[in-house]
Structures are given as structure tokens and as C-alpha cells.
Enzyme design. Structure first.
Site, PDB file in Angstrom:
ATOM      1  N   HIS A 301       0.860  -1.188   0.000  1.00 41.79           N
ATOM      2  CA  HIS A 301       0.000   0.000   0.000  1.00 41.79           C
ATOM      3  C   HIS A 301       0.888   1.227   0.000  1.00 41.79           C
ATOM      4  CE1 HIS A 301      -3.016   2.930   1.323  1.00 41.79           C
ATOM      5  NE2 HIS A 301      -3.931   2.062   0.960  1.00 41.79           N
ATOM      6  N   ASP A 358      -7.811  -4.308   0.095  1.00 42.42           N
ATOM      7  CA  ASP A 358      -8.441  -4.650  -1.177  1.00 42.42           C
ATOM      8  C   ASP A 358      -8.414  -6.150  -1.423  1.00 42.42           C
ATOM      9  OD1 ASP A 358      -8.935  -1.910  -2.039  1.00 42.42           O
ATOM     10  OD2 ASP A 358      -6.770  -1.761  -2.216  1.00 42.42           O
TER      11      ASP A 358
END
Length: 412
Positions: A301, A358
Site C-alpha cells: 500500500h 483490497d
């Protein structure tokens, strides 16, 4: 004593004092508001990776420590002990509601949840094969016309209407692209925001006891995330004095991109690609080849250089859901195996490429039976709360000015 930094411009012996502003927690910032006036120079920061565009009291992230807080409350505690309705209240009013406040707020939400017929007609006007995000943008644009001229500054009524109506709108979009009749909203005043949404989407087609809690956690964990691309788009549009719903349309537009809200959709696309190939190890090897442009979606991320705190929560939720599903799902089996490999492989560990939110949200929604192209609209459903909270904070901030980024001109 106030801290300051000194910028020395070599060649003309000019020194500029730049005040250092300190927040409650987190890095301080150099105040460069007067820099151009004094020096004739702009700063250069592509992607705004080192630039604070505003001050905010809504969400705090420490990417190195893996911390996410809403209004000072750790997201782990919020996801464990509260439902999404309570989180909406927290983000809008800065405090967690007591039971009586929650019930009163829920009643207000229910009274504001009726979608105007004109918006339903906008959805029906789209072809069934349209991408749902394009329809959602049009729905917010339609609401901008419906609420045009309403006083959105004095109170939160328009923002509450947006948050209350978005589950019905997303459910209607889903049913339209699947050639199904809309479900009458008046029959669905459940106390759970997430169950109402699932009911409006699926009717009696799914096991609500199994999936409602998982969807609620997904909504909580996606409700806000500081000044990300879509939130910045909402604030940038709002800085011009634009209508709240028009700004929400701008947020949806930014969220549509695969590098932002489309990431969980990209996870399932990757799993399908791996399934088609039948060779998981090959994809692991490609991801570890620094010369290969392929990368594992859902790992790592930009903000979190530690484990994404949202991923820790959804991993547990994901395991709870999968343990109760009896039918085999090849994509889920691949995802579990991929996770096991990545969490043990030194290449991923050294680079802190942990599974992010996600990865798990995509797996959960796939397990629920939510079609791939509906993943990002559900992300938008959750994030509408954050966008609304950020928009109202922005319009009440005395320092808000129309956003006007500068450039480094390199043309002829």
C-alpha cells in the site's frame, strides 16, 4: 517557542523563515503559504506525496505504524464494537452515539432514504451493459439538480440524504444491469444499514446472517481514509463553491480508477488470470522479478509501510465467512494459497508487501456473490460518508481557498 525552518537560496543570499506547524499527532508541516510572494518560487511535488493540502480533524493515518483512526478512535475498536450507522454518526458529529442517539439518527436516515423518481429514471435510461460507476456518477449529478438551491451549509441534512440514499441507488444499479425489478424500499427499514443494502440488492437470494456483518465491516473500514485521491477530488471541487452532490460525483469519478477504488476489482481479475493459467508459482516468480511489470494486486500500500490495519480485521472476517461456505470456490482457494505464500516469502516480507484491505474485501464480496463490476460502487457507498464529512469540514474551514495547483512549465 515556535519552530521554524530556514530556506537558503544560494546565489542571492536570500534566507526565508518557514514556520513549522504541528498537528495533534503525526508529522509537522512546513508552512509555505508566503513562499511564492517572498521568493517567486513554487514547490514541485508530483502526486502531492509530501504536501498537506488542508488541516482536518476527521481521520488520522500512521502508515509506518499501521494505525488508522476516525475522530481519534482506533479503527480496530470501532470495527469490533460498533456498526456502520454508529461510524456514520461519529464521522459527521465527532462523537460516538449512545443507543438513544443511534436510534434517533437511524430514524432520520430512514426518513431521508427515499430516492427521487427522477434518479430511478436516470438508472433505467442506461443500457444494461453500462459500467455501474458511470451510472452512479450520473445519479449524483441528477441529485445535484434535485437538491440545487437547498441550503447545504447550515446543517447536515443534504449530506445525511446522500448517505441514506446511496445504498438504494447502488442496489438499483445492480438490479438494473442484471435486468431485475427494483425492490420496494418502504419494505426494508432494518436496523442494520448493511442488511438493508443487501436486501435491496438481493431480496431473499442470500444468507443475511452469514454476510451482513462482513459487509458492515467492509463499509466501516472504507468509510474514510484521509486525503486520498477521491477525497481530494471532492475537496478540490468543493473549494469552488460547487454543490455537495456535484462534488460527490467528482469523488466517484476519481474512485473509479483501478489504482484507487478499482483495486479490489483488480484483485479478483488477477485471481481469475491465475486460475486460467493454472500455475500460481509462475505468478509468484513474476512478482519477484523486478524487471517484470507484473505485480500482485492487493499486496502492499502506498501509505501503509506496515500491515494495513484494515486488512488485519478483514482477514479475520474473511476466514469466518469462508469457514461457513460449503460450496467450493476456486478463486477463493487460489487467494488463500497466495496469501500463505506471500506471508512466508522473504521477498514480500522484506518489502513489506503484506495483503491489504483490497485483497480481503475482494475475496469477501466474491464469496457473497457480488459481481466484480459492483465492487467499486460498494466502495463508493462506504466512502460517501467520508466525502460528506470532509466536504462539510472544508466549507466551514476559514482557510479554505479555491484550489489552484501550480506547474513546472516545460513546453516551447
Amino acid at each position: 517557542m515556535d519552530k521554524k525552518a530556514v530556506l537558503k537560496l544560494l546565489g542571492n543570499e536570500l534566507e526565508v523563515e518557514l514556520p513549522i506547524l504541528s498537528g495533534t499527532i503525526g508529522p509537522g508541516v512546513l508552512n509555505i503559504k508566503e513562499l511564492y510572494r517572498i521568493t517567486g518560487l513554487f514547490t514541485y511535488d508530483p502526486g502531492f506525496a509530501s504536501t498537506a493540502s488542508c488541516s482536518s480533524a476527521i481521520t488520522f493515518i500512521d502508515g509506518n505504524q499501521g494505525i488508522l483512526r476516525y475522530r481519534g478512535h482506533d479503527v480496530n475498536d470501532l470495527a469490533e464494537n460498533y456498526d456502520f450507522i454508529s461510524i456514520v454518526y461519529l464521522l459527521l458529529y465527532s462523537i460516538l452515539p449512545v443507543p438513544e442517539q443511534r436510534e434517533e439518527f437511524l430514524s432520520t436516515m430512514q426518513k431521508s432514504s427515499k430516492v427521487p423518481e427522477s434518479v430511478a429514471n436516470v438508472i433505467k435510461a442506461f443500457p444494461n451493459d453500462a459500467h455501474p460507476m458511470s451510472i452512479l456518477i450520473a445519479c449524483f449529478a441528477s441529485l445535484a439538480a434535485f437538491y440545487y438551491g437547498k441550503d447545504t451549509i447550515k446543517d447536515l441534512s443534504c449530506g445525511i440524504s446522500a448517505i441514506a440514499q446511496i445504498p438504494s441507488i447502488v442496489a438499483m444499479i445492480y438490479r438494473h444491469i442484471n435486468s431485475k425489478e427494483f425492490i420496494n424500499e418502504n419494505k426494508n427499514n432494518e436496523s442494520s444499514y448493511s442488511q438493508k443494502f443487501l436486501t435491496l440488492m438481493f431480496g431473499d437470494e442470500i444468507n443475511y446472517n452469514l454476510f451482513t456483518n462482513a459487509i458492515d465491516k467492509i463499509l466501516i473500514l472504507h468509510a474514510d481514509h484521509e486525503q486520498n485521491a477521491s477525497t481530494a477530488a471532492v475537496r478540490l471541487s468543493g473549494s469552488t463553491g460547487s454543490n455537495l452532490f456535484a462534488c460527490l460525483a467528482a469523488g466517484v469519478t476519481a474512485l473509479w480508477g483501478k489504482a484507487h477504488g478499482g483495486a479490489n476489482e483488480a484483485v479478483v481479475n488477477m485471481l481469475q488470470e491465475i486460475e486460467k493459467s493454472g500455475d500460481l508459482e509462475k505468478f509468484i516468480a513474476k512478482a519477484k522479478d523486478d524487471k517484470d511489470p507484473f505485480k500482485l494486486m492487493g499486496f502492499g500500500h502506498r501509505v501503509y509501510k506496515n500491515y494495513d490495519p484494515r486488512a488485519r480485521i478483514l482477514k479475520q472476517t474473511c476466514n469466518q465467512v469462508l469457514s461457513k461456505i460449503t460450496q467450493k470456490n476456486r478463486l477463493l482457494e487460489i487467494a488463500i494459497k497466495l496469501e500463505e505464500i506471500a506471508l512466508k516469502d522473504e521477498y514480500f516480507i522484506e518489502r513489506k508487501l503484506y495483503p491489504n484491505v483490497d485483497f480481503y474485501s475482494g475475496i469477501i464480496m466474491n464469496a457473497v456473490g457480488i459481481p466484480l463490476q459492483m465492487f467499486t460502487p460498494i466502495f463508493a457507498l462506504a466512502r460517501t460518508t467520508g466525502w460528506v464529512a470532509q466536504w462539510y469540514e472544508m466549507i466551514h474551514d476559514q482557510e479554505t481557498r479555491i484550489c489552484r495547483p501550480r506547474q513546472l512549465y516545460i513546453g516551447k
